[in-house]
Design a protein around this motif. Structure first.
Motif, PDB file in Angstrom:
ATOM      1  N   LEU A 113       0.824  -1.209   0.000  1.00  0.00           N
ATOM      2  CA  LEU A 113       0.000   0.000   0.000  1.00  0.00           C
ATOM      3  C   LEU A 113       0.859   1.260   0.000  1.00  0.00           C
ATOM      4  O   LEU A 113       0.469   2.283  -0.570  1.00  0.00           O
ATOM      5  CB  LEU A 113      -0.949  -0.022   1.197  1.00  0.00           C
ATOM      6  CG  LEU A 113      -2.074  -1.054   1.048  1.00  0.00           C
ATOM      7  CD1 LEU A 113      -2.767  -1.320   2.369  1.00  0.00           C
ATOM      8  CD2 LEU A 113      -3.083  -0.587   0.002  1.00  0.00           C
ATOM      9  N   THR A 114       2.022   1.187   0.623  1.00  0.00           N
ATOM     10  CA  THR A 114       2.958   2.309   0.521  1.00  0.00           C
ATOM     11  C   THR A 114       3.391   2.491  -0.927  1.00  0.00           C
ATOM     12  O   THR A 114       3.477   3.622  -1.433  1.00  0.00           O
ATOM     13  CB  THR A 114       4.182   2.067   1.419  1.00  0.00           C
ATOM     14  OG1 THR A 114       3.760   2.003   2.789  1.00  0.00           O
ATOM     15  CG2 THR A 114       5.202   3.191   1.273  1.00  0.00           C
ATOM     16  N   VAL A 115       3.658   1.382  -1.611  1.00  0.00           N
ATOM     17  CA  VAL A 115       4.010   1.434  -3.033  1.00  0.00           C
ATOM     18  C   VAL A 115       2.876   2.053  -3.846  1.00  0.00           C
ATOM     19  O   VAL A 115       3.113   2.854  -4.773  1.00  0.00           O
ATOM     20  CB  VAL A 115       4.355   0.027  -3.558  1.00  0.00           C
ATOM     21  CG1 VAL A 115       4.401   0.012  -5.087  1.00  0.00           C
ATOM     22  CG2 VAL A 115       5.678  -0.443  -2.984  1.00  0.00           C
ATOM     23  N   THR A 116       1.628   1.716  -3.505  1.00  0.00           N
ATOM     24  CA  THR A 116       0.477   2.294  -4.202  1.00  0.00           C
ATOM     25  C   THR A 116       0.469   3.808  -4.090  1.00  0.00           C
ATOM     26  O   THR A 116       0.286   4.528  -5.084  1.00  0.00           O
ATOM     27  CB  THR A 116      -0.829   1.721  -3.628  1.00  0.00           C
ATOM     28  OG1 THR A 116      -0.836   0.301  -3.770  1.00  0.00           O
ATOM     29  CG2 THR A 116      -2.042   2.313  -4.329  1.00  0.00           C
ATOM     30  N   ALA A 117       0.666   4.313  -2.872  1.00  0.00           N
ATOM     31  CA  ALA A 117       0.708   5.763  -2.670  1.00  0.00           C
ATOM     32  C   ALA A 117       1.876   6.386  -3.416  1.00  0.00           C
ATOM     33  O   ALA A 117       1.741   7.446  -4.050  1.00  0.00           O
ATOM     34  CB  ALA A 117       0.796   6.085  -1.179  1.00  0.00           C
ATOM     35  N   LEU A 118       3.021   5.734  -3.354  1.00  0.00           N
ATOM     36  CA  LEU A 118       4.213   6.281  -4.006  1.00  0.00           C
ATOM     37  C   LEU A 118       4.071   6.265  -5.522  1.00  0.00           C
ATOM     38  O   LEU A 118       4.587   7.157  -6.209  1.00  0.00           O
ATOM     39  CB  LEU A 118       5.445   5.483  -3.576  1.00  0.00           C
ATOM     40  CG  LEU A 118       5.829   5.596  -2.107  1.00  0.00           C
ATOM     41  CD1 LEU A 118       6.956   4.624  -1.765  1.00  0.00           C
ATOM     42  CD2 LEU A 118       6.251   7.018  -1.758  1.00  0.00           C
ATOM     43  N   ALA A 119       3.356   5.279  -6.069  1.00  0.00           N
ATOM     44  CA  ALA A 119       3.116   5.253  -7.513  1.00  0.00           C
ATOM     45  C   ALA A 119       2.294   6.463  -7.936  1.00  0.00           C
ATOM     46  O   ALA A 119       2.581   7.106  -8.963  1.00  0.00           O
ATOM     47  CB  ALA A 119       2.407   3.954  -7.906  1.00  0.00           C
TER      48      ALA A 119
END
Length: 412
Positions: A113-119
């Protein structure tokens, strides 16, 4: 009404211009909280998920890794989906990532989910300068300044308020999750601006027969773009190491968590004066090479202070690093000022940021690895001193007169 050649005229007027600036403020402010809010509660997150040092280092390296990978997708997305849909997707991904990651109980889900935000942040990093250039074509100083100041606000407030919020509610999840409000506000204001007909529409190249053909050479073949990418990457190493590790450096030196968060706030506070001053320095040509080198010198001095006497003058070291952080808005301003055509701005933004973030991703990883091997902050801080010195050199080369367009035209 004014517009950038190659775009469909958005509706303008005093009220709509203010609304467009509000959108710019909210969207730009959404592009940092997922990263800058983590550092102040990194120890709590590490304890909650039982992370080893290398896993924590990987978590702090995610911004650079994702920004590097997803940044290359921004221009194709922009061409296919258009400006409105691209930035709407950016805001939605950020909101989902920030809001949902505090609800999970596994480190893997938290990371995904951190990756989702960072994307979403990565897409916005590349595409938002195109909005600035097309929506404010004859007021680029206003757009660039608003953009960079808002980025600074988006980094500063999470760094300052996450730890107090977590302490007040006795829950680090509240401190991290509160920042979902920013991308939600950005998405709402962006939809309203679209409904008002004030979002520029970029035509497809095939439907724009009067548009000059794109240069045959790739952006990376120009020396100026390569120097800009290296400068952007090196300053990003500093920024993301600071977001992820600086509070822990201060905590290991004896400061309490809130005081350590205040030190990071002081560092990110430089985004405000830096956001005002750096674009003016770059875009008006006010001795830009001198100032870019001065940012490097200040960062070197700040890291030397942390290396030799971290607890003796913590505020001074934070102030020096804060001035060194002026390099970030300067790097963004270089993208706008050293390009002319909107298509070249978009391609240069994608190349500079994506390539630069590859370097940025290595910084937190290297810091975590060096810390794990040595058990001391000395090797990581020596590395950061070297990085800051190289930042000055590449900044000096990046600020040379001329544009990427000129280099492409000369080669063509």
């Amino acid at each position: 009404m004014t517009t950038t050649p190659g775009t469909e005229n958005p509706r303008t007027g005093p009220g709509l211009d203010v609304l467009a600036l509000v959108c710019l403020i909210f969207i730009a402010s959404s592009l940092r909280p997922a990263a800058s809010s983590l550092g102040p509660v990194l120890a709590e997150v590490q304890a909650a998920f039982g992370l080893a040092e290398w896993q924590t280092g990987l978590l702090t390296a995610l911004p650079g890794l994702i920004f590097a990978g997803c940044g290359f997708l921004a221009v194709p997305l922009l061409r296919r989906a258009g400006l409105f849909a691209s930035l709407a997707l950016s805001c939605a991904l950020i909101a989902v990532g920030i809001g949902a990651r505090v609800l999970v109980d596994s480190s893997l889900a938290f990371s995904v989910l951190t990756v989702t935000a960072l994307a979403g942040m990565s897409l916005g990093n590349v595409i938002l300068p195109v909005f600035v250039k097309t929506r404010f074509p004859h007021r680029t100083h206003l757009g660039a300044t608003t953009f960079t100041v808002s980025l600074g606000l988006g980094a500063m407030f999470p760094a300052f308020l996450t730890a107090p919020l977590a302490e007040h509610f006795d829950d680090w999840r509240v401190g991290l999750g509160a920042w979902v409000l920013v991308p939600l506000a950005a998405l709402a204001s962006w939809i309203v601006l679209r409904a008002a007909g004030s979002v520029p529409v970029l035509p497809r190249p095939s439907r724009d027969p009067q548009q000059a053909p794109a240069p045959r050479r790739h952006i990376h073949s120009t020396a100026k773009a390569r120097y800009m990418a290296m400068f952007f990457g090196l300053q990003s190493v500093n920024a993301y190491v600071q977001f992820g590790w600086l509070p822990q450096i201060y905590r290991d030196a004896g400061l309490d968590p809130v005081a350590a968060g205040v030190m990071l706030t002081i560092v990110t506070l430089g985004g405000l004066p830096g956001g005002f001053l750096a674009p003016q320095i770059i875009m008006r040509g006010l001795a830009p090479r001198f100032f870019l080198v001065s940012f490097s010198v200040s960062a070197v001095a700040g890291y030397l202070g942390l290396l030799l006497a971290p607890a003796s003058a913590p505020v001074l070291w934070a102030v020096l690093l804060s001035y060194g952080g002026f390099a970030f808005p300067a790097a963004l301003a270089l993208i706008t000022s050293r390009t002319r055509a909107v298509s070249i701005t978009a391609r240069t933004s994608a190349f500079v940021q994506s390539t630069g973030y590859i370097l940025a991703a290595l910084g937190p990883l290297a810091v975590g690895a060096l810390l794990g091997v040595s058990g001391s902050w000395t090797p990581p801080l020596i590395l950061l001193i070297v990085v800051s010195a190289l930042m000055g050199l590449t900044g000096y080369l990046s600020a040379a007169p001329g544009t990427v367009d000129d280099e492409l035209a000369e080669a063509g």
